[in-house]
Design an enzyme around this catalytic site. Structure first.
Site, PDB file in Angstrom:
ATOM      1  N   LYS A   1      74.322  38.094  38.550  1.00 29.40           N
ATOM      2  CA  LYS A   1      74.343  37.546  39.651  1.00 29.40           C
ATOM      3  C   LYS A   1      73.585  36.457  39.812  1.00 29.40           C
ATOM      4  CE  LYS A   1      72.091  37.600  43.434  1.00 29.40           C
ATOM      5  NZ  LYS A   1      72.039  36.135  43.842  1.00 29.40           N
TER       6      LYS A   1
ATOM      7  N   GLU B   1      51.562  31.115  46.133  1.00 28.00           N
ATOM      8  CA  GLU B   1      52.391  30.255  45.118  1.00 28.00           C
ATOM      9  C   GLU B   1      52.900  29.084  45.798  1.00 28.00           C
ATOM     10  OE1 GLU B   1      55.948  32.280  43.415  1.00 28.00           O
ATOM     11  OE2 GLU B   1      55.318  31.592  41.366  1.00 28.00           O
TER      12      GLU B   1
END
Ligand SMILES: NC(=O)C1=CN([C@@H]2O[C@H](COP(=O)(O)OP(=O)(O)OC[C@H]3O[C@@H](n4cnc5c(N)ncnc54)[C@H](O)[C@@H]3O)[C@@H](O)[C@H]2O)C=CC1
Ligand SMILES: O=C(O)[C@H](O)CS(=O)(=O)O
Length: 485
Positions: free
Chosen positions: A180, A386
């Protein structure tokens, strides 16, 4: 001008060797991040299509697992050659859907082929053991067997090489796969399906399904025929997948988020440190899990580093990745730019100084200026979050102990970097950093020969190295008696 990619631009899913549309006929638009324009569509598949892909993968597994290691190795070598023969076309497709420069896209395709070649070689070395038996009349064997159908879920930032690090060992071990790709960058993954077909992997060995991530993901995590989930992406989604995989006790490999520190000590080679800092920060416009998130520079070299680093960052050529000489493309989408803007605003509110950049690029869209922020402090969101963009906060430190403590002050533990000219310091700091990968006087460290992966909440398992194929094998112990010995 991009002209070679169209041959690989598959607008269908690959299930059991057939290229098909979603049952509902629904589709997802794929957008070029550099222009904001639609480049194509892919099926919006769901659980039913995914279930069929899993069943096709399992049917093929029943025969593919019996192929010899040499056969699998030869197929992977052919796949390597096919990737390299089509490197320019695949790189164009990657730049078109992800936005990175053509040079970086070619590099990613080359890295993908290198991982395939590495696992073509590893396929023939999945040794077991013959163990000295404690019983005179018995013999003990330990063998390695392919795990079965694996599910590979990949991110948008390296849609080709992240797949190589999963498909490579899976096919080498004798497993089959349902892939996927990220909805933002599906074409590189679909191209992998076409290439695997082209070189002769059996129909159903590699299946590629695009569509609603959570629907497809739930089917992959819950279906009993899927024996392993291998995922690269955010820690947040990784935790969801680990939890869902528990219902059928699947094996999991998780390559998750990062918060990389980059330490520069007074005794470092300044030019080398600046060169490494540019590479470790601005690759893929800062959208890599191992990009530096926090720069920590010792007081004695701080001003000189900030001056040289920001001057180098300001020289980076920004633009559409398809244009010659472009070094930094757009961020993946508007949401990514807004996140970067939030983090920069937070830094400015908390005393940070914008040395270069600090705002959207004049090109508009999702282009953002390469940015360096000095006077960074641990109260800023950069310390824990992040960035995933071209922004470099530079913190100052006094002592080696303080630097290592600051570097380790995060729940992540993927990659870390430091520059020093002192051998004793190199070993003290290398051993003190709680990270799965450490660059010493180097800003680019990824290679198929080495195990890529993190500690703490950056993940589980390793990709590449001799360790990389172990996650796709099951160990079996056999005790053999009745031999009349
Ligand atoms: N450790 C590593 O090697 C890497 C880590 N990352 C991390 O990934 C993040 C950025 O990439 P993204 O694609 O935005 O991450 P993401 O976690 O949002 O998506 C990654 C993949 O998971 C799929 N996904 C999302 N929700 C899902 C669900 N509920 N069930 C199943 N699949 C689901 C997405 O469609 C995509 O294919 C950053 O945090 C970055 O640090 C990215 C690349 C490498
Ligand atoms: O997705 C990523 O960030 C990659 O793991 C970085 S690398 O493998 O290309 O270094």
């Amino acid at each position: 001008m991009l002209q070679k990619y169209s041959q690989f631009m598959k607008e269908a899913n690959l299930i059991g060797g057939e290229w098909v549309q979603a049952d509902s006929g629904a589709t997802i638009d794929v957008i070029n991040p550099a222009t904001g324009l639609k480049i194509g569509i892919v099926p919006k598949s769901g659980r039913a299509e995914t279930k069929r892909a899993i069943e096709a993968a399992n049917q093929t597994f029943l025969s593919y697992r019996k192929t010899s290691a040499l056969e699998r190795s030869k197929l992977l070598r052919k796949l390597h050659d096919a990737i390299m023969d089509n490197q320019d076309s695949l790189a164009e497709l990657l730049t078109l859907e992800q936005g990175k420069s053509l040079a970086e896209a070619k590099g990613e395709v080359g890295a993908s082929a290198a991982y395939v070649l590495w696992f073509a070689e590893e396929a023939r070395r999945t040794y077991g053991d013959v163990v000295p038996s404690p019983w005179a009349d018995r013999r003990i064997l330990v063998t390695k067997e392919p795990t079965g159908v694996i599910a590979a879920i990949t991110p948008w930032n390296f849609p080709s090489s992240m797949l190589a690090r999963k498909i490579g060992p899976a096919l080498a071990a004798g497993c089959t796969a349902v892939v996927k790709p990220a909805s933002q960058t599906p074409y590189s993954g679909l191209a992998w399906g076409a290439l695997c077909e082209e070189v002769g992997f059996p129909k159903g060995a590699v299946n590629v399904v695009t569509g609603a991530a959570s629907e497809i993901g739930d089917e992959l995590c819950e279906h009993p025929l899927v024996k392993k989930i291998t995922f690269t992406g955010s820690t947040e989604v990784g935790k969801i997948l680990i939890a869902k995989a528990a219902s059928t006790v699947k094996k999991v490999s998780m390559e998750l988020g990062g918060n990389a520190p980059f330490l520069v000590f007074d005794d470092a080679n300044l030019e080398r440190a600046v060169e490494g800092a540019i590479a470790a920060k601005y690759r893929n416009s800062g959208q890599t899990c191992i990009c530096t998130n926090r720069f920590f520079v010792q007081a004695g070299i701080y001003d000189a580093f900030v001056e040289k680093f920001s001057a180098a960052a300001a020289k980076l050529k920004i633009g559409d990745g398809s244009e010659a000489g472009v070094q930094q493309g757009p961020l993946i989408d508007e949401k990514a730019v807004e996140k970067v803007e939030e983090l920069v605003a937070d830094a400015k509110e908390k005393g940070g100084t914008i040395v270069t950049g600090g705002k959207r690029h004049a090109l508009g869209g999702s282009f953002y200026e390469p940015t360096v922020i000095s006077n960074a402090s641990p109260v800023m969101r950069f310390m824990k979050e992040e960035i995933f963009g071209p922004v470099a906060p530079v913190f100052k430190f006094e002592s080696e102990e303080e630097a290592v403590d600051l570097a380790n002050d995060t729940e992540y533990g993927l990659a870390a970097y430091f520059y020093t000219g002192d051998l004793g310091r190199a070993f003290r700091v290398m051993e003190g950093l709680k990270y799965g990968m450490v660059g010493v006087n180097e800003g680019i460290i990824t290679t198929p020969e080495a195990p890529f992966g993190g500690m703490k909440e950056s993940g589980l398992g390793r990709e590449g190295g001799h360790q990389g194929i172990e996650d796709y094998l099951d160990t079996k112990y056999v005790s053999i008696g009745g031999l009349g010995l």
